[in-house]
Design a protein around this motif. Structure first.
Motif, PDB file in Angstrom:
ATOM      1  N   GLU A   1      22.047  10.479 -27.239  1.00  0.00           N
ATOM      2  CA  GLU A   1      22.382  10.686 -28.480  1.00  0.00           C
ATOM      3  C   GLU A   1      22.016  10.378 -29.646  1.00  0.00           C
ATOM      4  O   GLU A   1      22.236   9.225 -29.874  1.00  0.00           O
ATOM      5  N   LYS A   2      20.686  10.386 -30.261  1.00  0.00           N
ATOM      6  CA  LYS A   2      19.773  10.046 -31.384  1.00  0.00           C
ATOM      7  C   LYS A   2      21.080   9.572 -32.766  1.00  0.00           C
ATOM      8  O   LYS A   2      20.159   8.505 -33.049  1.00  0.00           O
ATOM      9  N   GLU A   3      21.766  10.886 -32.888  1.00  0.00           N
ATOM     10  CA  GLU A   3      22.550  10.519 -33.643  1.00  0.00           C
ATOM     11  C   GLU A   3      23.677   9.058 -33.839  1.00  0.00           C
ATOM     12  O   GLU A   3      23.874   8.970 -35.103  1.00  0.00           O
ATOM     13  N   THR A   4      24.433   8.611 -33.014  1.00  0.00           N
ATOM     14  CA  THR A   4      25.020   7.973 -32.434  1.00  0.00           C
ATOM     15  C   THR A   4      24.734   6.443 -32.441  1.00  0.00           C
ATOM     16  O   THR A   4      24.974   5.439 -32.418  1.00  0.00           O
TER      17      THR A   4
ATOM     18  N   ARG B   1      30.488  10.219 -36.798  1.00  0.00           N
ATOM     19  CA  ARG B   1      30.750  10.758 -38.150  1.00  0.00           C
ATOM     20  C   ARG B   1      31.968  12.160 -38.726  1.00  0.00           C
ATOM     21  O   ARG B   1      31.166  12.801 -37.956  1.00  0.00           O
TER      22      ARG B   1
END
Length: 483
Positions: free
Chosen positions: A359-362, A370
């Motif tokens: 998961e690139k976002e985290t 977030r």
């Protein structure tokens, strides 16, 4: 005040706030200049009963006029009924409060016109079309929609929907113009907090910080090629044999948001679609069908139905490659291994997220989630998404969950994840340093509210406003009666 305004603003923006109930008198004028008494003495204000006695009935009248806009008595009643029908609590909402809110909306819209704030008919029609399509998909047919809202024909329904959306969009743009450029400095936040008496400082609920490591099983190349070939065959059938793209979408698309509508979406560049989808959509000509292309949800083809300036009406078909059980099992086994290594202190959860999460976002933030409402890392328990809450509610401090299988409700590929609660915060009185972001939000809202109050006061004085004598006794928040 904030709570009441927020509740009313949300619910009066519902697309059918004043459409839910049939007009008792279709001939009621909608463009009167002065408010009329609601009890009418003329013959049409009476009805004979079965024993030749006259029974007085009350016709719809004008509650108030704001600039070029008229508010009928029935608008107030319908709004209150609609609030209740939507399940909202109306305990703290009075009839006078509703009238005041309707007058605010009309003043915003009236001034938007004066300030040449534009809402194009295409923009309004596009919004109305999306709402109508959503209603049809929910109840099954346009006939059922008309019956539910007690409308005789689709044309009159669309006309009233257009009026409601036009007013709402003008009002929203005017409000955005008033508060859109307001900013808050750190010093203003500090002063706002210091002015709050100690015994009146807000209390923030219990909160969690949550981190996760995600494995997204990949489809093998052979499965991807099967999907591409299938989409190419659909495209060829539509182009060469005049097959219906809409029917193909209903039969084959895996997008739950548009499948029942024949793959239909109306969108602008600001619509919340992934970049790859928008890039393709806005590169096509009217009547053109794209080649298959990939997003995080799978593979798509797009057919452009109509282009209206910056908006496009399109249909699309989404098909996700099949992920074999072998790949799913491998992802779960890998997460089991990662989990055990973290528990054995071979590396930290944050290090594992950076090295193993898909998961690139985290992953580069230690797996930290977030909050989508303010991008803070804190999740208040009473406001958490139910799915997320159920995934972490039984986790103890320093415990890591077993691998959790999570289906994507938007049609994307399933994934496995392990989760950990990294911090807990008990219910507490606001603390300036620990709760700065929340206090900043409150301070900004307070500054915006004061700007709205000032704007209201100035424009009420400069605008023609008339209130029916029966409503002049209302204790309005604004000086609508101009005493």
């Amino acid at each position: 005040m904030y709570k009441m305004n927020k509740t009313i603003t949300f619910l009066t923006a519902l697309l059918l706030t004043v459409m839910g109930y049939a007009q008792e008198n279709d001939k009621t004028p909608d463009t009167q200049v002065e408010p009329q008494d609601t009890a009418v003495e003329a013959n049409e204000g009476y009805k004979k009963d079965t024993v030749n006695n006259f029974k007085r009935i009350k016709l719809d009248g004008v509650a108030a006029v704001v600039g070029d806009y008229v508010i009928l008595e029935s608008d107030i009643e319908k709004t209150l009924i609609d609030l209740r029908s939507q399940g909202a609590s109306t305990e703290d909402i009075t009839r006078c409060g509703l009238l005041g809110k309707l007058m605010e909306d009309r003043l915003y819209a009236h001034q938007a016109v004066q300030d040449s704030i534009l809402v194009s008919d295409d923009e309004v029609n596009s919004t109305s079309e999306r709402q109508l399509q959503s209603l049809v998909s929910q109840v099954g047919s346009i006939e059922k929609v008309l019956k539910f809202y007690r409308k005789n024909d689709e044309e009159s329904f669309r006309e009233e929907l257009f009026k409601i959306n036009k007013l709402r969009m003008l009002s929203e743009k005017m409000q955005q113009k008033i508060v859109g450029e307001i900013e808050i400095t750190p010093e203003e936040v500090r002063q706002f907090f210091n002015k709050i008496p100690t015994d009146e400082r807000p209390v923030f609920g219990a909160e969690l910080e949550i981190a996760q490591i995600v494995k997204e099983p990949a489809a093998p190349e052979v499965e991807k090629q099967k999907v591409i070939d299938k989409l190419k065959a659909i495209k060829a059938d539509v182009e060469d044999n005049s097959a219906s793209f809409s029917v193909k979408a209903i039969l084959y698309s895996q997008d739950p948001g548009s499948k029942s509508k024949g793959g239909f979406y109306s969108m602008t560049r600001q619509t919340g679609f992934v970049k790859e989808f928008k890039d393709v959509a806005f590169s096509l000509r009217e009547g053109e069908i794209s080649e298959p292309f990939e997003t995080t949800f799978g593979y798509h083809i797009i057919y452009i139905e109509k282009i209206r300036g910056q908006e496009v009406d399109l249909r699309h078909i989404l098909i996700a490659p099949e992920i074999p059980q072998k790949a799913m099992d491998a992802a779960k086994v890998e997460l089991d291994s990662v989990r055990q290594n973290v528990m054995d202190e071979k590396y930290t959860f944050a290090e594992a997220a950076q090295n193993f999460s898909d998961e690139k976002e985290t992953k580069f933030d230690g797996g930290l989630l977030r909050n989508p409402t303010n991008f803070d890392s804190h999740f208040e328990l009473t406001k958490m998404d139910p799915t997320l809450y159920n995934q972490v509610r039984n986790l103890k401090d320093n415990e890591i969950s077993q691998p959790i299988l999570e289906e994507d409700p938007r049609g994307g590929a399933p994934k496995y994840k392990i989760m950990k609660i990294t911090n807990r915060y008990d219910e507490h009185e606001a603390n300036f340093s620990k709760d700065y972001l929340k206090i900043q939000e409150l301070a900004l809202r307070d500054k915006q509210f004061k700007a709205i109050e000032k704007w209201m006061s100035e424009h009420i004085e400069d605008t023609y406003i008339s209130v029916n004598k029966d409503n002049k006794g209302c204790d309005f928040a604004n000086n609508w009666v101009k005493q």
